[in-house]
Design a protein around this motif. Structure first.
Motif, PDB file in Angstrom:
ATOM      1  N   CYS A  38      17.887 -42.883 -28.343  1.00 58.49           N
ATOM      2  CA  CYS A  38      18.053 -41.529 -28.879  1.00 58.49           C
ATOM      3  C   CYS A  38      18.678 -40.603 -27.841  1.00 58.49           C
ATOM      4  CB  CYS A  38      16.696 -40.924 -29.238  1.00 58.49           C
ATOM      5  SG  CYS A  38      15.751 -41.871 -30.411  1.00 58.49           S
ATOM      6  N   CYS A  89      16.667 -39.688 -24.555  1.00 60.01           N
ATOM      7  CA  CYS A  89      15.689 -40.744 -24.279  1.00 60.01           C
ATOM      8  C   CYS A  89      15.480 -40.910 -22.782  1.00 60.01           C
ATOM      9  CB  CYS A  89      16.158 -42.070 -24.888  1.00 60.01           C
ATOM     10  SG  CYS A  89      15.054 -43.440 -24.462  1.00 60.01           S
ATOM     11  N   CYS A 135      11.811 -50.164 -27.174  1.00 61.35           N
ATOM     12  CA  CYS A 135      13.052 -49.406 -27.356  1.00 61.35           C
ATOM     13  C   CYS A 135      14.018 -49.674 -26.212  1.00 61.35           C
ATOM     14  CB  CYS A 135      12.760 -47.902 -27.355  1.00 61.35           C
ATOM     15  SG  CYS A 135      12.244 -47.243 -28.935  1.00 61.35           S
ATOM     16  N   ASN A 168       6.674 -43.871 -21.192  1.00 59.25           N
ATOM     17  CA  ASN A 168       7.017 -42.782 -22.120  1.00 59.25           C
ATOM     18  C   ASN A 168       5.822 -42.401 -22.985  1.00 59.25           C
ATOM     19  OD1 ASN A 168       6.944 -44.981 -23.771  1.00 59.25           O
ATOM     20  ND2 ASN A 168       8.927 -44.631 -24.749  1.00 59.25           N
ATOM     21  N   CYS A 181       8.568 -39.946 -24.405  1.00 61.24           N
ATOM     22  CA  CYS A 181       9.600 -40.256 -25.402  1.00 61.24           C
ATOM     23  C   CYS A 181      10.148 -38.969 -26.006  1.00 61.24           C
ATOM     24  CB  CYS A 181       8.982 -41.129 -26.478  1.00 61.24           C
ATOM     25  SG  CYS A 181       9.890 -41.219 -28.017  1.00 61.24           S
TER      26      CYS A 181
END
Ligand SMILES: Cc1ncc(C[n+]2csc(CCOP(=O)(O)OP(=O)(O)O)c2C)c(N)n1
Ligand code: SF4
Ligand code: SF4
Lengths: 192, 589
Positions: free
Chosen positions: B349, B352, B374, B447, B520
């Motif tokens: 993202c 991120c 992720c 995160n 995050c």
């Protein structure tokens, strides 16, 4: 027995395909159909493609639509239309949001976003409906309701009465956003 | 009343209706929503365990403690939990226990596509395979009844298209259940060799009883139609068979371990041609052939990938069972002239916190032993800063092994692991590095969430599955307690700090841990003003596109930042050499 009606909704994470499929499912159930909805979760949040398959009919077995089998392809984004176009059956209904969301390979210049997608679609699929749902939704009060404009445009092509759609919308959309979404749905319905 | 439920929501509902009061799981696609749904019901204790082995152990305890119990995981989770499972079948249950294994044919969101039906056979436990949400719900209750009746854990195996498809389900009222009392019974529950040997024999006896049950199970049924073709099938494949071969006779198996041999034989005797249709491994097919029954065609469905009606129809035509894909796989439009369609890969993202670490690793050209989360996206272009990943927790052991194989690689190798993954199964790897005097440099990407599977809580987040406050593990103190002396905490969106820390820790001749500490971006939604491009300074060099932020693009040979997408994390400013990216200004109200 009537063959199920197959609706494929395609888009990009965050475009509201899930809400649209919920409303459709709610309406189909209220109209007395058997129904299956299949969606791939997972990396959608990270900007990947999103595909939702909805099948409704007297009796539905497979939750999956086959290539060349979709009666309706409702596309929230132009590039995703091309990606899934092989699923649309001949004489199927194609409704496309005239919106482009660049994928990363395009953003970084490693690939080109195909120009003239609407033109190609109109030439390939007779009767293709392309319009800017985001702009229409904006006029109704919020660009975020583009998904409901698209849903409205598709609604007329399904054997479900207008009043049932209205109820389904009311059940699935938060009360404070209902008026805007009703307007968005009506605007789409006019086009469809 | 009928409700449209996903397979996972239906499983949760089934648990409630059949009196489950304890549930445990570790998240993993496509299983995650089972516990998320269960946690919404009052009167159930539902937890995220740190990993699947612990979840099963908690489940065993709950069953011994007298509560009907559900434990859920994705297919690969069962590998982690296999150890307790393989002996749980020896001791059996007190109150009913169901293990949901959600398999992922086609690997929509997984690193492999193992067929976990083999686990049921391997562990010698009953196996149920639902083919839609109604069956998924009903089979939870059936599994628990069978578990208690035959004194065994039961596996309920779904696949992505069962777990994540919605269909109509008849809702019933929950059945309240009394807790069973705890019974000390060491001959049954204390698996020393002396007691385990008789339990091993008892297990075979229980299997024989289950085999008999299988013959009359309400979920195994013959649907007689045209007898020229008979299809044996299970799970989601049943639905595809009904679409593709609407006239064929079907033996629909919902209970697939042990198989109902007599039923299969009499079905075979009643049809002219017999075939088996199943997804992934020839689990049923091989057993049917071992019964000495002749199949019209064998192995005609691909063993790899997800099945669908189109693939099934094509395979049946190729095998000569039907003459055309006619009713199913129709020709669509001729798309020969279609413009090329660029891929739309998932990406980290905007904003991120992982992005800074991977950009630094790429700049330093290191060997990166990766893990799952992720952050595995950091291995894809344009960052491409991860060399390998295998299973959760593997990164640290792998980095340690690389260093032991060739000490010259030590100073060039790092392990990268997420916080949820570290707590799942990274701790023991790190313990090994310390114990066996490795030099590994480990970066924990903290995160504060299990982002990959949809942001679940874990032992480091300070919240439980139900959202209640919980003690949050102190990662720094934890790794120090393991014996790591070099521990430092960095801001992964500060590139200079990140690069310097990695270089220094690689140079150290001892184990070190770098904790990349930043929540995050989707979790905090802490959006700063968007970055601006100074068109006078931008030379169109494209360096900023190498961080792979979806807010940055090149238009007319100049960088562009999409203000609606940019979170103002300011990472891109640090890679631009021309000073063309400018920090957004705070808007003053
Ligand atoms: C044994 C096993 N269980 C579950 C999963 C699913 N899964 C993959 S990565 C992951 C956790 C990711 O969390 P974290 O390590 O914190 O990284 P993040 O996604 O937050 O960056 C999970 C649950 C898996 N692949 N294997
Ligand atoms: S969800 Fe969080 S961890 Fe995952 S890519 Fe997005 S910002 Fe990064
Ligand atoms: S454009 Fe720059 S500041 Fe904005 S999110 Fe991307 S990297 Fe962060």
């Amino acid at each position: 027995m009537l063959k199920p009606i197959d609706v494929l909704m395609v888009g990009v994470g965050g475009q509201g395909t899930i809400l649209a499929s919920r409303v459709l499912a709610q309406a189909a159930q209220a109209a007395g159909y058997d129904i299956k909805v299949s969606e791939i979760h997972g990396m959608a949040q990270r900007g990947g493609s999103v595909v939702t398959q909805v099948r409704l009919g007297e009796k539905v077995y497979s939750p999956l639509i086959v290539k060349g089998g979709a009666d309706i392809l409702l596309a929230f984004e132009k590039l995703e239309t091309l990606r899934l176009l092989s699923y649309l059956k001949k004489d199927g209904v194609l409704i496309v949001n005239d919106q482009a969301i660049d994928p990363v390979p395009v953003l970084v210049g490693a690939a080109e976003y195909p120009p003239n997608i609407p033109e190609y679609l109109r030439n390939t699929v007779p009767g293709t409906l392309v319009f800017d749902a985001t702009e229409i939704a904006g006029r109704c009060g919020t660009a975020k309701a583009a998904n409901v404009v698209l849903l409205g445009a598709m609604a007329r092509r399904l054997p479900i009465e207008r009043a049932i759609w209205g109820k389904a919308l009311a059940e699935r959309v938060p009360a404070k956003l209902l008026e805007v979404n009703r307007a968005a749905f009506a605007a789409g319905y006019e086009l469809g | 009343m009928k409700e449209l439920l996903s397979g996972n929501a239906a499983i949760a509902r089934g648990a409630i209706e059949s009196g489950v009061t304890v549930a445990a799981a570790y998240p993993g696609t496509p299983s995650t929503e089972i516990l998320e749904n269960l946690a919404l019901y009052p009167g159930v204790y539902a937890e995220w365990s740190p990993n699947e082995k612990v979840a099963v152990e908690v489940g065993i305890g709950a069953s011994l403690g007298g509560a009907r119990t559900l434990v859920a995981m994705k297919h690969v989770g069962v590998n982690v939990a296999a150890d307790p499972l393989m002996t749980f079948s020896y001791i059996g249950v007190n109150a009913g226990f169901v293990l949901v294994s959600a398999d992922d044919p086609g690997m929509h969101s997984s690193q492999n596509e193992q067929d976990n039906r083999h686990y049921a056979r391997f562990a010698k436990i009953p196996l149920l395979e639902p083919s839609d949400s109604q069956e998924a719900k009903d089979m939870v209750g059936l599994a628990l009844d069978l578990s208690e009746r035959f004194d065994t854990p039961v596996m309920l195996r779904t696949t992505t298209r069962v777990s994540h498809s919605q269909s109509l389900v008849e809702i019933q009222d929950p059945q309240p259940r009394k807790l069973k009392s705890y019974v000390k019974d060491i001959k049954k529950n204390l698996m020393l060799p002396t007691y385990a040997r008789p339990r091993r024999v008892a297990l075979e006896k229980s299997l024989a009883g289950l085999k008999e049950y299988s013959e009359s199970s309400p979920v195994n049924r013959i649907e007689w139609r045209d007898r020229s073709l008979g299809v044996i099938t299970s799970g989601i494949s049943y639905q595809y068979v009904r679409d593709v071969l609407p006239d064929a006779s079907v033996l629909k198996l919902g209970f697939t371990n042990p198989l109902p041999e007599q039923m299969i034989r009499s079905f075979a005797a009643g049809v002219q041609k017999l075939i088996v249709v199943e997804e992934l491994e020839p689990f049923i097919e091989e057993q049917v052939r071992a019964m000495g029954l002749a199949l019209a065609v064998k192995g005609f469905i691909p063993y790899t990938g997800e099945l669908d009606p189109g693939i099934l129809a094509a395979a049946l035509v190729k095998a000569g069972i039907i003459h055309s894909t006619g009713g199913i796989a129709k020709a669509g439009y001729d798309l020969a002239e279609s413009p090329a369609v660029p891929a739309r890969p998932p990406v980290l993202c905007p904003g991120c916190s992982h992005r800074g670490v991977f950009y630094a690793l790429r700049q330093l050209k290191l060997n990166v032993s990766g893990d799952i989360g992720c952050y595995t996206l950091g291995g894809l272009p344009p960052l491409e800063a991860m060399d390998s990943n295998i299973c959760m927790g593997a990164s640290i052991g792998v980095a340690h092994g690389i260093g032991k194989a060739n000490p010259a690689l030590d100073a060039r190798t790092v392990a990268v692991i997420g916080d949820s993954t570290f707590l799942h199964s990274g701790i023991t790897g790190l313990l090994d590095v310390v114990y066996n005097k490795g030099n590994a440099t480990v970066i924990i990407l903290d995160n504060r969430t299990t982002a990959m599977t949809g942001h679940q809580q874990h032992p480091g987040t300070g919240r439980t599955l139900a959202g209640d406050p919980a003690p949050a593990v102190d990662l720094e103190a934890l790794v120090r307690a393991l014996g790591v002396k070099r521990v430092r905490v960095i801001d992964p969106l500060n590139l200079a700090e990140t690069e310097a820390a990695i270089k220094e820790e690689l140079a150290a001749k001892e184990p070190s841990v770098i904790i990349a500490d930043k929540p995050c971006a989707l979790l905090t939604k802490a959006v700063q003003p968007a970055v601006r491009v100074d068109a006078q300074k931008c030379t169109g060099c494209r360096i900023c596109t190498r961080i792979g932020c979806p807010a940055i693009s090149i238009k007319d040979k100049l960088a562009q930042v999409d203000a609606a997408v940019c979170t103002g994390c300011n990472l891109c400013l640090q890679v631009c050499r021309e000073g063309a990216l400018v920090k957004g200004e705070e808007k003053h109200a």
